[in-house]
Write an enzyme that holds these catalytic residues in place. Structure first.
Site, mmCIF file in Angstrom:
data_model
loop_
_atom_site.group_PDB
_atom_site.id
_atom_site.type_symbol
_atom_site.label_atom_id
_atom_site.label_comp_id
_atom_site.label_asym_id
_atom_site.label_seq_id
_atom_site.Cartn_x
_atom_site.Cartn_y
_atom_site.Cartn_z
ATOM 1 N N HIS A 65 9.539 -4.619 14.053
ATOM 2 C CA HIS A 65 8.535 -3.805 14.744
ATOM 3 C C HIS A 65 8.066 -4.626 15.950
ATOM 4 C CE1 HIS A 65 4.480 -2.045 15.281
ATOM 5 N NE2 HIS A 65 4.853 -1.024 14.545
ATOM 6 N N ASP A 78 6.734 -10.140 7.640
ATOM 7 C CA ASP A 78 5.964 -8.944 7.985
ATOM 8 C C ASP A 78 6.170 -7.946 6.846
ATOM 9 O OD1 ASP A 78 5.085 -6.509 8.845
ATOM 10 O OD2 ASP A 78 6.077 -6.571 10.797
ATOM 11 N N LYS A 84 -1.623 1.344 5.211
ATOM 12 C CA LYS A 84 -0.340 1.810 4.679
ATOM 13 C C LYS A 84 -0.336 1.722 3.153
ATOM 14 C CE LYS A 84 2.069 0.159 8.827
ATOM 15 N NZ LYS A 84 2.297 1.315 9.670
HETATM 16 N N1 PLP Z 1 5.055 -4.248 11.239
HETATM 17 C C1 PLP Z 1 5.659 -3.183 10.700
HETATM 18 C C2 PLP Z 1 6.970 -3.343 10.005
HETATM 19 C C3 PLP Z 1 5.037 -1.929 10.788
HETATM 20 O O1 PLP Z 1 5.633 -0.857 10.261
HETATM 21 C C4 PLP Z 1 3.795 -1.819 11.458
HETATM 22 C C5 PLP Z 1 3.152 -0.497 11.617
HETATM 23 O O2 PLP Z 1 3.781 0.530 11.610
HETATM 24 C C6 PLP Z 1 3.223 -2.970 11.976
HETATM 25 C C7 PLP Z 1 3.872 -4.169 11.849
HETATM 26 C C8 PLP Z 1 1.907 -2.926 12.673
HETATM 27 O O3 PLP Z 1 0.892 -2.621 11.758
HETATM 28 P P1 PLP Z 1 -0.597 -2.386 12.267
HETATM 29 O O4 PLP Z 1 -0.516 -1.349 13.339
HETATM 30 O O5 PLP Z 1 -1.310 -1.911 11.040
HETATM 31 O O6 PLP Z 1 -1.105 -3.686 12.770
#
Ligand code: PLP
Length: 420
Positions: free
Chosen positions: A136, A213, A239
């Site tokens: 991500h 992550d 989530k």
């Molecule tokens: N990493 C992954 C794999 C994600 O799916 C997400 C959100 O969709 C994030 C990081 C970022 O999460 P947040 O927006 O809650 O900080």
């Protein structure tokens, strides 16, 4: 053994049982126009059960005060509940100590904390950071910013056509300059579950710390940070049926102690003079200012709720849903599933021949079906598959086979509308 486990282990998952969970989620009763809501955007944010909503209301109506800063009744209660939430998170991921759990505003904030706290202190010019093609943007951009500032180098683990990491290529990326690995447990765009335990062990044999992550993993899989032996593990409450604006960074105590603070301010200090400030102990060293107290307590309630169902039971049920939906979607001509790893959570990313994903999303919405369309904050994956975007259906334990059927019917409707 809990009742939930007994029912989930039965050959046929009891529809009654799933409907009991559904009843916990008031939002699932909504209609979109005249269609019942079919919520399949859980990878972006899952929904909140009444149990968590009630906990937030109880906190706000009977327990709210600022924490750590007063001896009065409400402040003591709020402090106690906030620290209890930390302990719940500790047990949820089997961290050795509660002080290894830092509350952050979410996954993105937690990764930025490690980038600033660890990366800016320990990564130097010419050092190399290993990421993967499945990340991500939250686990790419902070490391790029660090690399730019320090003159460090980013190396990327490639993937195969099924959307799986090429682990042998990962191993080849290591050399004497490798200083850090940051990789996702589960891909948000494709659902692939990465073999992180082996990858962590490989990095550790070379003395390289690893950040995982876990944003997409923690609601689907039971996490044991001690068994994984990762140095850092991060995820967000929203989530996991919890509130927005809160998440955690798990870090091994010795790593957190060696790091520099990320944000300065109240609570993260031990003493302040104009000449010098000394910092508080972990976890407080990394929790400057008033934290989102209500959200942390709500996060604790969400953890209670999920733990009561059991993550293993959730994983088993969702796998059944994934298999069911995948088989049926794969049979629709012109629909292509992107990401076919044999090890996946219940995320189905797909494209439809001749129809843009945004149109797919818009038409499915008219059927009451919520999916996400776009690059899913994972543009490198889209580039890898040479597509601009996908439609992504992501399931939670409260979704049903009937909802999977509704999605399949919805896809057929989209085809009819566009291709007739
Ligand atoms: N990493 C992954 C794999 C994600 O799916 C997400 C959100 O969709 C994030 C990081 C970022 O999460 P947040 O927006 O809650 O900080």
């Amino acid at each position: 053994m809990r009742a939930a486990d007994i029912i989930f282990q039965a050959d046929n998952v009891s529809a009654t049982f799933i409907h009991q969970f559904r009843a916990d989620f008031p939002i699932l009763n909504l209609k979109i126009g005249d269609k019942p809501l079919v919520y399949l955007d859980n990878a972006a944010s899952s929904q909140m059960p009444q149990f968590v909503i009630d906990r937030l209301v109880r906190y706000q109506t009977t327990q709210h005060a600022n924490i750590h800063r007063a001896v009065h009744y409400l402040s003591e209660i709020a402090t106690h509940e906030y620290e209890m939430a930390r302990q719940k998170l500790q047990h949820f991921i089997n961290a050795g100590e509660a002080r290894e759990v830092i509350f952050t505003s979410g996954t993105t904030d937690a990764i930025n904390l490690v980038m600033h706290g660890y990366g800016r202190k320990f990564i130097q010019k010419g050092n190399e950071i290993i990421l993967t093609h499945l990340e991500h943007h939250a686990n790419i951009v902070p490391w790029q910013m660090l690399a730019e500032e320090k003159g460090a180098i980013i190396r990327v683990v490639p993937i195969n056509d099924a959307g799986e990491l090429l682990v042998e290529e990962y191993e080849k990326l290591f050399n004497e300059n490798t200083r850090f690995v940051a990789l996702s447990h589960v891909s948000n765009a494709l659902g692939t579950i990465n073999p992180i335990k082996e990858m962590i062990a490989f990095a550790h044999q070379r003395g390289v710390p690893v950040l995982i992550d876990g944003a997409q993993a923690a609601v689907h899989l039971a996490i044991d940070v001690q068994a994984l032996d990762c140095d850092f593990y991060v995820f967000s409450a929203h989530k996991l049926c919890g509130p927005t604006g809160i998440g955690i960074l798990y870090g091994k105590a010795h790593q957190l102690e060696a790091m520099q603070p990320f944000k300065g301010g109240g609570d993260m200090i031990s003493s302040v003079t104009f000449e010098k400030t000394t910092y508080n102990e972990i976890p407080y060293k990394f929790e400057a200012g008033t934290p989102p107290i209500a959200a942390a307590i709500g996060f604790g309630a969400a953890i209670d709720y999920l733990s009561n169902i059991g993550l293993d039971s959730i994983a088993r049920y969702e796998h059944e849903l994934l298999t069911y939906a995948t088989e049926r979607i794969s049979m629709i001509p012109g629909v292509k599933i992107i990401g076919n790893s044999s090890s996946k959570v219940a995320v189905i990313s797909f494209t439809m021949e001749g129809i843009h994903p945004h149109d797919v999303g818009t038409l499915l919405n008219q059927e009451g079906i919520a999916v996400r369309t776009g690059h899913h904050c994972a543009q490198p994956i889209m580039q890898r598959f040479n597509i601009p975007a996908t439609s992504r259906a992501s399931f939670a334990f409260y979704n049903t086979k009937d909802e999977a059927d509704a999605l399949i019917e919805g896809i057929q409707t989209v085809k009819k509308v566009f291709l007739s």
